[in-house]
Design a protein around this motif. Structure first.
Motif, PDB file in Angstrom:
ATOM      1  N   SER A 125     -92.630 125.144   1.603  1.00 10.97           N
ATOM      2  CA  SER A 125     -92.156 124.532   0.362  1.00 10.97           C
ATOM      3  C   SER A 125     -92.202 123.014   0.458  1.00 10.97           C
ATOM      4  O   SER A 125     -92.075 122.439   1.548  1.00 10.97           O
ATOM      5  CB  SER A 125     -90.723 124.975   0.053  1.00 10.97           C
ATOM      6  OG  SER A 125     -89.828 124.529   1.064  1.00 10.97           O
ATOM      7  N   ILE A 142     -94.140 131.300   4.505  1.00  8.54           N
ATOM      8  CA  ILE A 142     -93.679 130.650   3.279  1.00  8.54           C
ATOM      9  C   ILE A 142     -93.369 129.181   3.563  1.00  8.54           C
ATOM     10  O   ILE A 142     -92.626 128.863   4.496  1.00  8.54           O
ATOM     11  CB  ILE A 142     -92.425 131.347   2.727  1.00  8.54           C
ATOM     12  CG1 ILE A 142     -92.641 132.858   2.639  1.00  8.54           C
ATOM     13  CG2 ILE A 142     -92.064 130.795   1.342  1.00  8.54           C
ATOM     14  CD1 ILE A 142     -91.356 133.641   2.395  1.00  8.54           C
ATOM     15  N   GLU A 154     -87.836 134.550   1.179  1.00  8.19           N
ATOM     16  CA  GLU A 154     -87.651 134.818   2.610  1.00  8.19           C
ATOM     17  C   GLU A 154     -86.564 135.864   2.850  1.00  8.19           C
ATOM     18  O   GLU A 154     -86.710 136.740   3.699  1.00  8.19           O
ATOM     19  CB  GLU A 154     -87.295 133.505   3.327  1.00  8.19           C
ATOM     20  CG  GLU A 154     -87.080 133.645   4.821  1.00  8.19           C
ATOM     21  CD  GLU A 154     -88.323 134.107   5.555  1.00  8.19           C
ATOM     22  OE1 GLU A 154     -88.185 134.926   6.489  1.00  8.19           O
ATOM     23  OE2 GLU A 154     -89.433 133.663   5.203  1.00  8.19           O
ATOM     24  N   ALA A 167     -88.470 129.404  -2.056  1.00  8.76           N
ATOM     25  CA  ALA A 167     -88.952 129.916  -0.770  1.00  8.76           C
ATOM     26  C   ALA A 167     -87.858 130.677  -0.034  1.00  8.76           C
ATOM     27  O   ALA A 167     -88.100 131.736   0.559  1.00  8.76           O
ATOM     28  CB  ALA A 167     -89.456 128.753   0.086  1.00  8.76           C
ATOM     29  N   GLU A 221     -96.560 137.217   4.738  1.00  5.06           N
ATOM     30  CA  GLU A 221     -96.710 135.833   4.297  1.00  5.06           C
ATOM     31  C   GLU A 221     -95.922 134.864   5.163  1.00  5.06           C
ATOM     32  O   GLU A 221     -94.838 135.196   5.644  1.00  5.06           O
ATOM     33  CB  GLU A 221     -96.279 135.686   2.829  1.00  5.06           C
ATOM     34  CG  GLU A 221     -94.790 135.758   2.559  1.00  5.06           C
ATOM     35  CD  GLU A 221     -94.246 137.177   2.470  1.00  5.06           C
ATOM     36  OE1 GLU A 221     -93.124 137.356   1.982  1.00  5.06           O
ATOM     37  OE2 GLU A 221     -94.942 138.116   2.932  1.00  5.06           O
TER      38      GLU A 221
END
Length: 658
Positions: free
Chosen positions: A214, A212, A227, A223, A210
C-alpha cells in the motif's frame, strides 16, 4: 500473457454462469453490473442476454418500475452489485409486487458476509441469505394465488470491467475515494469490505496467493482489511507450501496525486475523448458517440449512441498509448481496409491525416447499400467517429488554452518557487474567464492542479490567497445569478447543479453563499497540498533531469513504477507491505515500510488506484514497463477512468455543505 488470459477466463466463466440462468426470464440489471457486462461483451450487453434466452431486459432502478408489468413471463433474474439492504427492501419489493413471478433468482455481487441485510438478523440467517429469501417469497406471494414460489440467491463476483489487456476498472466502486481527511476513512468501511471480499473471490478462482502493498493512509487501511479477511487468511493458509502462482497487489491513494488527473496536457487520445464527449447514461468509463453521420444528415440524431467498448482490445490500446498523429494514421488505414474488403471502393492513402479527412472517409459509408457491411465493421466505425467528434469538438479551443496555462504554471512554480505570482495571475484569469472562453469548473480543476503540484514544496503568500478567494467568491456569485436567470439546461455541469442546490435567490443570500463556497474551496485546496507531506521520497511531482532541461511533471505512478522495476531494486520507504504472519509483523516494527519481498518477485503485479486512474497514467505506465521489460506482467487498475472534472466533482463539489 497467462495472467491476463486467466482474468479473462474468470470474467467469461462468471458471465457464462449468469447467462445460463436467464432463459425465459425477465432480467433486471443494475448500473454497475451493466457496465461490467458492457465492457466484457464489447458493448453488446443487451444482445448477450437476449441471445441467452432473456424475454426482456430492464434497467434496475426504482423509477423504472412504477408502471412496468412484464407480460407472459413467470421468471425473474435480478443482477445486482449492491450491498445496501434498502435496495432489496424497496426496488426488489416493487418488482415483485408489480408482477406475478413464481420464480426469482437474485444474482448478487454482495457476498453474505458483506450483505448485512438486517443487524437484528442472526448471523446464520445472513450467511445463507435466509432472511432475504423469506422476504422475497412473501413479496411474490402478495400478488398471486399460488403459494409455491421459488427464490434462489447466488453470489457471483461481478466487479471488473476490462478496458484493454493491461487495464481494468471496477464500476461497483466508481465512487470509492481515498479521502483527503484521514478521519473520514471509516465512512467507507462497507465499500472497502465489499471490495476486499471481491478481490478475495478473484484470487480464490485464480488459485493465487497475494502479497499486499500500500501507498497512502487509506490504501493501508484497505490492505489491512484484505490481509485479515478470514476467508483470505484461510485461502492463503491452504495454499502455503503448495506450488502456486503469486500476485503482488499494490493499493495506491488517488489523493496523493491529484495533479495528474486534473491535467489536460496529455498525449493519450482516450483522455481527450473523455474530456470532450458525454458519458453513456449511467456509465463512468465509456462515452456516447453520435452515430448519425453514418446514416443521415448531421442535423439529425440517431437515438442509440455508439461507444468505445470493443472485443478488440487493440483498439483501446491504440487510443491509450499512441500519439494523435499515429492514431489518425492507424484509423485512416483501418477505414481504407474496410472499403477494400467490403465494397471494392478505391481510396488513396493520404499523406496528411486529420480529423476532417477521416470524416470525409466515413461519409463514404452513406453510399454503401450493403447494411451488413456497415454492421460488421460497426465497432471500428464507432471508435473512428468518437475520435472525429472529440478532435472537432467546440471544447478543443478551451482545452488548448487550459494546456497552455498548465505549462505556464509548471514553469512559473519551478522557477519562482516561493516568490511565484501564479495565484495573482489566476485571480485575474478567473475575473476575465468569460472573455477567455473558460468555464468556472475547468478553472477549479486547474486550481486543484496547481495546489497538488505545489504540495508542501511551495508556500503561496497569504495576500495572493486572499485575492484568489475573493475572485472565486465573485465568480460563484455571478454564476448563481446567471443560473437563476436561465435555470433550465440539458447540458448542465455538476458545478452548475451544485450551485442550484443552494437554492438562493436574493442578492444578500447569494453573497453569503458565494463567500461560503469560496471558503470551502480554499480549505479543500489546502488539504490537497498536504496529501504527500508524510511521504519520504515521493513528496514532489516535478522533475528536472539537467539544468538545460525544462521542468516536467512526473506522476506518483511513474515514480513508483520506475523504482519497482529498476534493476538495482531500491528500498521504497513509501511502499508498505502487509506482514503475512505474526512473526514477520513483529519484525516489521523494526523495519516499517521496508519491503522484504519485492513486488516484481511475483509473476503478476496489479496496481489498483483507489479513486480512479487516467488514460495518460496508463500510457506512461506502459512506456516504463516497456523500458524496463520486467519478468512479470503488470496490470494497472482503478475505481474508474477519470477526467479533470471528475476530480472537481468527487473531491471538491461533493463535499460541500448545503
Amino acid at each position: 500473457m497467462e495472467n491476463v488470459s486467466d482474468l479473462e477466463q474468470f470474467l467469461a466463466d462468471t458471465w457464462h454462469d449468469i447467462a445460463n440462468l436467464v432463459r425465459e426470464s425477465a432480467v433486471y440489471v443494475d448500473h454497475a453490473a451493466t457496465e461490467c457486462l458492457h465492457w466484457h461483451t464489447g458493448g453488446r450487453m443487451y444482445s448477450f442476454l437476449k441471445d441467452a434466452g432473456a424475454v426482456s431486459v430492464y434497467e434496475l432502478a426504482m423509477y423504472n418500475f412504477r408502471y412496468v408489468k412484464v407480460q407472459n413471463c413467470k421468471k425473474a433474474v435480478i443482477i445486482s452489485t449492491s450491498t445496501n439492504p434498502a435496495f432489496y427492501q424497496r426496488t426488489v419489493k416493487m418488482i415483485m409486487e408489480k408482477n406475478a413471478f413464481d420464480c426469482c433468482t437474485i444474482v448478487t455481487a454482495a457476498h453474505p458476509t458483506v450483505l448485512s441485510y438486517e443487524d437484528t438478523v442472526p448471523l446464520e440467517d445472513r450467511v445463507d441469505y435466509i432472511k432475504l429469501k423469506r422476504d422475497v417469497r412473501s413479496w411474490m406471494r402478495s400478488n398471486q394465488q399460488s403459494q409455491d414460489c421459488l427464490v434462489t440467491i447466488l453470489f457471483r463476483p461481478i466487479f471488473i470491467s476490462p478496458i484493454d489487456d493491461g487495464l481494468f476498472v471496477t464500476p461497483p466502486f466508481a465512487d470509492l475515494l481515498s479521502p483527503l481527511n484521514s478521519e473520514l476513512v471509516k465512512n467507507s468501511e462497507c465499500a472497502v469490505d465489499h471490495l476486499v471480499s471481491l478481490f478475495n473471490s478473484l484470487f480464490t478462482y485464480l488459485n493465487m496467493k497475494e502479497d499486499i502493498y500500500s501507498m497512502g493512509k487509506f490504501s493501508e487501511y484497505v490492505a489491512e482489511k484484505l490481509e485479515i479477511l478470514p476467508a483470505a487468511v484461510n485461502r492463503r493458509n491452504n495454499l502455503a507450501g503448495a506450488k502456486k502462482k503469486g500476485v503482488s497487489l499494490i493499493f495506491v491513494d488517488r489523493a496523493l496525486d491529484l495533479c495528474t488527473p486534473t491535467s489536460n496536457n496529455t498525449e493519450s487520445l482516450l483522455a481527450k475523448i473523455l474530456c470532450t464527449l458525454p458519458h453513456l447514461p449511467h456509465h463512468c468509463n465509456d462515452v456516447a458517440i453520435n452515430m448519425s453521420p453514418l446514416f443521415c444528415g448531421s442535423q439529425e440524431l440517431v437515438e442509440v449512441p455508439g461507444c468505445l467498448a470493443s472485443n478488440d482490445k487493440s483498439l483501446m490500446n491504440i487510443l491509450i498509448t499512441k500519439k494523435q498523429k499515429e492514431v489518425l494514421i492507424a484509423m485512416n488505414k483501418m477505414l481504407i481496409d474496410i472499403f477494400a474488403t467490403k465494397e471494392n471502393l478505391k481510396s488513396k492513402l493520404a499523406t496528411r491525416i486529420s480529423a476532417r479527412s477521416l470524416e470525409k472517409l466515413v461519409n463514404k459509408f452513406k453510399d454503401i447499400d450493403n447494411l451488413h457491411a456497415i454492421t460488421e465493421s460497426s465497432k471500428k466505425l464507432q471508435v473512428v467517429l468518437g475520435i472525429i467528434q472529440a478532435l472537432t469538438s467546440e471544447k478543443t479551443s478551451q482545452l488548448d488554452l487550459l494546456i497552455s496555462l498548465e505549462k505556464l504554471v509548471l514553469q512559473n512554480i519551478a522557477v519562482s518557487r516561493d516568490s511565484t505570482s501564479v495565484l495573482g495571475q489566476f485571480s485575474n484569469i478567473i475575473r476575465t474567464r468569460e472573455k477567455r472562453g473558460l468555464d468556472t469548473d475547468n478553472i477549479l480543476a486547474l486550481l486543484m492542479h496547481i495546489y497538488a503540484l505545489a504540495g508542501t514544496e511551495i508556500q503561496f503568500s497569504p495576500q495572493q490567497e486572499q485575492q484568489l478567494k475573493e475572485a472565486i467568491a465573485d465568480a460563484v456569485f455571478e454564476d448563481i445569478a446567471k443560473l437563476n436567470e436561465n435555470p433550465v439546461s440539458n447540458k448542465m455541469s455538476v458545478y452548475q447543479q451544485t450551485l442550484l442546490l443552494f437554492g438562493v435567490a436574493d442578492a444578500q443570500s447569494r453573497k453569503e453563499t458565494s463567500a461560503k463556497v469560496a471558503e470551502h474551496i480554499m480549505n479543500v485546496l489546502h488539504e490537497v497540498a498536504q496529501q504527500r507531506a508524510f511521504l519520504h521520497d515521493y513528496t514532489s511531482l516535478m522533475s528536472k533531469s539537467s539544468s538545460q532541461e525544462i521542468v516536467q511533471r512526473v506522476s506518483i505512478l511513474q515514480q513508483l513504477l520506475t523504482d519497482i522495476f529498476h534493476p538495482d531494486r531500491y528500498e521504497i520507504p513509501d511502499l508498505h507491505q502487509k506482514s503475512p504472519s505474526l512473526l514477520s509483523a513483529g519484525f516489521n516494527l523494526f523495519s516499517k515500510g521496508r519491503v522484504k519481498h519485492y513486488p516484481c518477485d511475483n509473476d503478476w503485479v496489479i496496481i489498483y488506484i483507489i479513486g480512479g486512474v487516467t488514460p495518460e497514467e496508463v500510457r506512461e505506465a506502459k512506456e516504463i514497463i516497456s523500458l524496463f521489460n520486467p519478468n512479470c506482467q503488470v496490470t494497472i487498475a482503478g475505481s474508474r477512468l477519470l477526467n479533470p472534472l471528475d476530480i472537481v466533482d468527487k473531491f471538491l463539489l461533493s463535499s460541500m455543505d448545503y
